[in-house]
Design a protein around this motif. Structure first.
Motif, PDB file in Angstrom:
ATOM      1  N   ALA A 259      20.461   1.877 -32.609  1.00 48.68           N
ATOM      2  CA  ALA A 259      20.612   1.672 -31.167  1.00 48.68           C
ATOM      3  C   ALA A 259      20.549   0.189 -30.817  1.00 48.68           C
ATOM      4  CB  ALA A 259      19.528   2.449 -30.416  1.00 48.68           C
ATOM      5  N   ARG A 260      19.657  -0.554 -31.469  1.00 46.73           N
ATOM      6  CA  ARG A 260      19.577  -2.003 -31.221  1.00 46.73           C
ATOM      7  C   ARG A 260      20.887  -2.694 -31.574  1.00 46.73           C
ATOM      8  NH1 ARG A 260      14.365  -1.229 -33.587  1.00 46.73           N
ATOM      9  NH2 ARG A 260      12.704  -1.424 -32.019  1.00 46.73           N
ATOM     10  N   ALA A 261      21.430  -2.307 -32.739  1.00 42.08           N
ATOM     11  CA  ALA A 261      22.694  -2.907 -33.160  1.00 42.08           C
ATOM     12  C   ALA A 261      23.811  -2.559 -32.188  1.00 42.08           C
ATOM     13  CB  ALA A 261      23.043  -2.431 -34.568  1.00 42.08           C
ATOM     14  N   LEU A 262      23.805  -1.323 -31.740  1.00 41.62           N
ATOM     15  CA  LEU A 262      24.850  -0.873 -30.816  1.00 41.62           C
ATOM     16  C   LEU A 262      24.774  -1.621 -29.488  1.00 41.62           C
ATOM     17  CD1 LEU A 262      27.120   1.279 -30.537  1.00 41.62           C
ATOM     18  CD2 LEU A 262      25.419   2.756 -29.481  1.00 41.62           C
ATOM     19  N   LEU A 263      23.565  -1.759 -28.944  1.00 39.17           N
ATOM     20  CA  LEU A 263      23.394  -2.419 -27.655  1.00 39.17           C
ATOM     21  C   LEU A 263      23.622  -3.922 -27.733  1.00 39.17           C
ATOM     22  CD1 LEU A 263      20.294  -0.495 -26.244  1.00 39.17           C
ATOM     23  CD2 LEU A 263      22.695  -0.199 -25.648  1.00 39.17           C
ATOM     24  N   SER A 264      23.402  -4.491 -28.925  1.00 38.58           N
ATOM     25  CA  SER A 264      23.633  -5.922 -29.080  1.00 38.58           C
ATOM     26  C   SER A 264      25.088  -6.247 -29.387  1.00 38.58           C
ATOM     27  CB  SER A 264      22.735  -6.481 -30.190  1.00 38.58           C
ATOM     28  OG  SER A 264      23.071  -5.906 -31.444  1.00 38.58           O
ATOM     29  N   GLY A 265      25.939  -5.212 -29.491  1.00 38.71           N
ATOM     30  CA  GLY A 265      27.359  -5.421 -29.700  1.00 38.71           C
ATOM     31  C   GLY A 265      27.750  -5.578 -31.145  1.00 38.71           C
ATOM     32  N   LEU A 266      26.843  -5.236 -32.074  1.00 35.34           N
ATOM     33  CA  LEU A 266      27.176  -5.351 -33.481  1.00 35.34           C
ATOM     34  C   LEU A 266      27.952  -4.139 -33.950  1.00 35.34           C
ATOM     35  CD1 LEU A 266      23.774  -6.679 -34.882  1.00 35.34           C
ATOM     36  CD2 LEU A 266      25.791  -7.995 -34.245  1.00 35.34           C
ATOM     37  N   SER A 267      28.757  -4.326 -35.006  1.00 41.71           N
ATOM     38  CA  SER A 267      29.520  -3.228 -35.593  1.00 41.71           C
ATOM     39  C   SER A 267      28.610  -2.417 -36.500  1.00 41.71           C
ATOM     40  CB  SER A 267      30.694  -3.770 -36.411  1.00 41.71           C
ATOM     41  OG  SER A 267      31.357  -2.734 -37.070  1.00 41.71           O
ATOM     42  N   VAL A 268      28.726  -1.097 -36.390  1.00 43.18           N
ATOM     43  CA  VAL A 268      27.924  -0.197 -37.207  1.00 43.18           C
ATOM     44  C   VAL A 268      28.853   0.677 -38.031  1.00 43.18           C
ATOM     45  CG1 VAL A 268      26.172   1.602 -37.177  1.00 43.18           C
ATOM     46  CG2 VAL A 268      26.127  -0.187 -35.447  1.00 43.18           C
ATOM     47  N   ASP A 269      28.566   0.795 -39.314  1.00 39.43           N
ATOM     48  CA  ASP A 269      29.402   1.570 -40.220  1.00 39.43           C
ATOM     49  C   ASP A 269      29.139   3.054 -40.033  1.00 39.43           C
ATOM     50  OD1 ASP A 269      30.952   2.568 -42.186  1.00 39.43           O
ATOM     51  OD2 ASP A 269      29.849   1.667 -43.877  1.00 39.43           O
ATOM     52  N   THR A 270      30.096   3.753 -39.421  1.00 41.44           N
ATOM     53  CA  THR A 270      29.902   5.176 -39.172  1.00 41.44           C
ATOM     54  C   THR A 270      30.070   6.011 -40.424  1.00 41.44           C
ATOM     55  OG1 THR A 270      32.243   5.351 -38.574  1.00 41.44           O
ATOM     56  CG2 THR A 270      30.688   5.007 -36.791  1.00 41.44           C
ATOM     57  N   GLN A 271      30.574   5.424 -41.483  1.00 41.81           N
ATOM     58  CA  GLN A 271      30.707   6.186 -42.720  1.00 41.81           C
ATOM     59  C   GLN A 271      29.392   6.219 -43.491  1.00 41.81           C
ATOM     60  OE1 GLN A 271      33.481   7.815 -43.035  1.00 41.81           O
ATOM     61  NE2 GLN A 271      34.137   6.804 -41.149  1.00 41.81           N
ATOM     62  N   ASP A 272      28.392   5.478 -43.019  1.00 41.71           N
ATOM     63  CA  ASP A 272      27.083   5.483 -43.666  1.00 41.71           C
ATOM     64  C   ASP A 272      26.464   6.863 -43.529  1.00 41.71           C
ATOM     65  OD1 ASP A 272      24.559   5.111 -44.581  1.00 41.71           O
ATOM     66  OD2 ASP A 272      24.024   3.495 -43.195  1.00 41.71           O
ATOM     67  N   TYR A 381      29.627   3.279 -10.872  1.00 44.77           N
ATOM     68  CA  TYR A 381      30.592   3.571 -11.929  1.00 44.77           C
ATOM     69  C   TYR A 381      31.186   2.278 -12.493  1.00 44.77           C
ATOM     70  CZ  TYR A 381      34.601   5.541 -14.358  1.00 44.77           C
ATOM     71  OH  TYR A 381      35.520   5.880 -15.309  1.00 44.77           O
ATOM     72  N   ALA A 382      31.499   1.337 -11.580  1.00 45.43           N
ATOM     73  CA  ALA A 382      32.047   0.060 -12.040  1.00 45.43           C
ATOM     74  C   ALA A 382      31.013  -0.712 -12.849  1.00 45.43           C
ATOM     75  CB  ALA A 382      32.509  -0.775 -10.837  1.00 45.43           C
ATOM     76  N   SER A 383      29.747  -0.653 -12.421  1.00 45.49           N
ATOM     77  CA  SER A 383      28.687  -1.335 -13.154  1.00 45.49           C
ATOM     78  C   SER A 383      28.505  -0.740 -14.541  1.00 45.49           C
ATOM     79  CB  SER A 383      27.366  -1.246 -12.378  1.00 45.49           C
ATOM     80  OG  SER A 383      27.483  -1.876 -11.119  1.00 45.49           O
ATOM     81  N   LEU A 384      28.543   0.594 -14.635  1.00 43.36           N
ATOM     82  CA  LEU A 384      28.416   1.254 -15.932  1.00 43.36           C
ATOM     83  C   LEU A 384      29.577   0.876 -16.846  1.00 43.36           C
ATOM     84  CD1 LEU A 384      27.233   4.812 -14.839  1.00 43.36           C
ATOM     85  CD2 LEU A 384      25.940   3.184 -16.203  1.00 43.36           C
ATOM     86  N   SER A 385      30.769   0.832 -16.291  1.00 45.44           N
ATOM     87  CA  SER A 385      31.936   0.473 -17.088  1.00 45.44           C
ATOM     88  C   SER A 385      31.804  -0.948 -17.623  1.00 45.44           C
ATOM     89  CB  SER A 385      33.212   0.603 -16.253  1.00 45.44           C
ATOM     90  OG  SER A 385      33.384   1.930 -15.819  1.00 45.44           O
ATOM     91  N   LYS A 386      31.350  -1.867 -16.758  1.00 42.62           N
ATOM     92  CA  LYS A 386      31.146  -3.248 -17.199  1.00 42.62           C
ATOM     93  C   LYS A 386      30.064  -3.318 -18.269  1.00 42.62           C
ATOM     94  CE  LYS A 386      33.908  -6.059 -14.915  1.00 42.62           C
ATOM     95  NZ  LYS A 386      34.792  -7.017 -15.630  1.00 42.62           N
ATOM     96  N   GLY A 387      28.993  -2.567 -18.043  1.00 49.72           N
ATOM     97  CA  GLY A 387      27.897  -2.579 -18.991  1.00 49.72           C
ATOM     98  C   GLY A 387      28.296  -2.062 -20.354  1.00 49.72           C
TER      99      GLY A 387
END
Length: 483
Positions: A259-272, A381-387
């Motif tokens: 979750a930290r990686a996801l929120l910080s904008g890092l790429s996460v390997d979904t094949q893991d 909704y616009a704020s969520l989209s931006k976020g």
């Protein structure tokens, strides 16, 4: 006390304060606000000072000719008006006034933003029959309104509305499943889940503010019960760990890191194979789409080596799109699809009469409220989209059939967004008020300058009487009131 009574009580309070006979009251109120604002923050002392002042003033009201012959309800309304006026003026001085409170707010918000990425209803032992995430969005929206208001009662109303939505949904679910009526054991887990998903900013400070400055004699009955449950939910979330949500410790830590990686904008390997979303099935749509595309595209079926080669070409943006947590739109679209398949569609919306109302059914007052609620919905909704880093129109599918379904989902989402507030407005027809100079939404980092004297507020929208108190105040949309 009903909302309409409080609204009329505040208006009556301000009207009486304009009369010459109220000059002593006006002087006392202004003097208290000035002297209070000049002291440094001390939550315990501040709370005691406000509680004593409100109690003494209400006692003085009873003995004053201005309220001669008034009923207990009218005197209660005057007390509500006094609390709202005073606390609106003192809000910037007392809300989140200590660095420790601000720090706890940030820590709690960060923890909720992480845990909400992977927690599921079953982690909190919520029975399948009571799980209704689409409808829980209504409760989340009520709770997210808490920072729009400054008076303790208004903030408390947001909590009560959230809790009442949950209570009604649980009751309807128990009737539909012919289960026992839900109790605290069913209610609290859902409230915790809704709070995690809503993640209202400065939750800790909001609860402390209500606890310290809501008139203690009125924090009773239903209001006290629901508020106590919210305090319990906050405590649970603050101390949440792997054991609390029935997850293995290693898995919990892995999910938090993901979750930290996801929120910080890092790429996460979904094949893991250790990905928390594979463990919990958080991305069934992405996996399903990948399988369907593999079956449709002969080039991808030719050989496993070709598939592996192709997978290496996945771009950074593609990975982010795969690992993206389901957005509010995703949840609403899923719910809309489920509702479309309902055999008894009318039963789903039986308690939401505004959804089927026509223009002719609405009064002028309703139109203004619905417009305000619509603006709030668009902003959120616009704020969520931006976020989330996506365009609000980026999820529109190209398939005509899917387009029709998406349009239906968006229409439903707008209806539900308006419903969250208009349903409670229809039940009570009340809107509590605050000064027009303080009526705007309160952001977590947007605290107005301290008011050291009510006579210094020169907003063009606020009419001043000779007494120094405002004649008219802006209206803040509210819902169900505490008893």
């Amino acid at each position: 006390m009903e909302n309409a009574d409080v609204f009329l009580g505040l208006h009556d309070f301000l009207e009486r304060m304009r009369q010459p006979a109220a000059a002593d009251f006006v002087k006392a109120i202004k003097s208290f606000i000035v002297s209070f604002s000049n002291n440094g923050p001390d939550p315990d002392r501040d709370s005691a000072a406000v509680q004593d002042f409100l109690a003494n003033m209400e006692a003085a009201f009873k003995a004053h000719p201005l309220w001669s012959g008034c009923s207990e309800d009218e005197l209660e309304s005057a007390g509500e008006g006094l609390e709202k006026y005073v606390m609106t003026k003192l809000f910037a001085r007392v809300f989140a006034s200590l660095p420790d409170d601000v720090k706890l707010d940030d820590q709690l918000s960060e923890k909720m933003s992480l845990i909400q990425q992977f927690i599921r209803p079953e982690n909190l032992d919520i029975k399948p029959a009571f799980q209704n995430e689409t409808s829980w969005l209504l409760a989340q929206k009520e709770l997210q309104k808490i920072n729009m208001y400054k008076a303790p009662r208004d903030k408390l109303i947001c909590i009560l509305n959230c809790c009442k939505v949950i209570g009604n949904l649980l009751l309807n679910a128990s009737l539909a499943s012919k289960d026992n009526p839900p109790g605290a054991d069913e209610f609290l887990p859902v409230l915790i889940y809704v709070t995690l998903k809503a993640n209202p900013p400065q939750l800790h400070s909001n609860l402390l503010y209500i606890q310290r400055f809501r008139r203690q004699s009125r924090l009773v009955g239903e209001a006290s019960y629901y508020f106590t449950n919210m305090l319990s939910a906050e405590s649970f979330i603050s101390n949440i760990d792997a054991k609390a949500i029935s997850i293995d410790e290693t898995e919990f830590e892995r999910n938090m890191e993901f979750a930290r990686a996801l929120l910080s904008g890092l790429s996460v390997d979904t094949q893991d194979p250790n990905s928390p979303y594979q463990n919990h099935g958080q991305h069934p749509r992405a996996d399903k789409n990948k399988t369907l595309n593999d079956n449709k595209d002969p080039a991808l079926r030719t050989s496993s080596s070709a598939a592996k080669l192709e997978s290496k070409k996945v771009s950074f943006q593609d990975e982010l799109s795969i690992t993206k947590v389901p957005s509010l739109s995703d949840l609403e679209n899923k719910g809309a699809s489920m509702i479309i398949k309902e055999d008894k569609l009318n039963d789903v919306f039986r308690e939401f009469p505004y959804l089927f109302a026509s223009v002719g059914d609405l009064t002028v007052g309703d139109v203004e409220d619905l417009l305000n609620n619509y603006k709030q919905l668009v902003f959120k909704y616009a704020s969520l989209s931006k976020g989330l880093g996506v365009s609000s129109t980026s999820h529109l599918p190209s398939n005509p059939q899917n387009n029709a379904q998406q349009d239906h989902a968006e229409t439903l989402a707008k209806g539900l967004g308006i419903l969250a507030s208009s349903q409670s407005d229809a039940q009570n027809h009340d809107e509590t008020t605050i000064d027009s100079s303080d009526s705007g939404p309160v952001a977590s980092n947007d605290k107005p300058e301290k008011s050291t004297d009510t006579s210094d507020d020169n907003s063009p929208k606020e009419k001043k009487s000779d007494s120094g108190l405002p004649q008219d105040e802006a209206v803040a949309s509210e819902g169900v009131a505490p008893s």
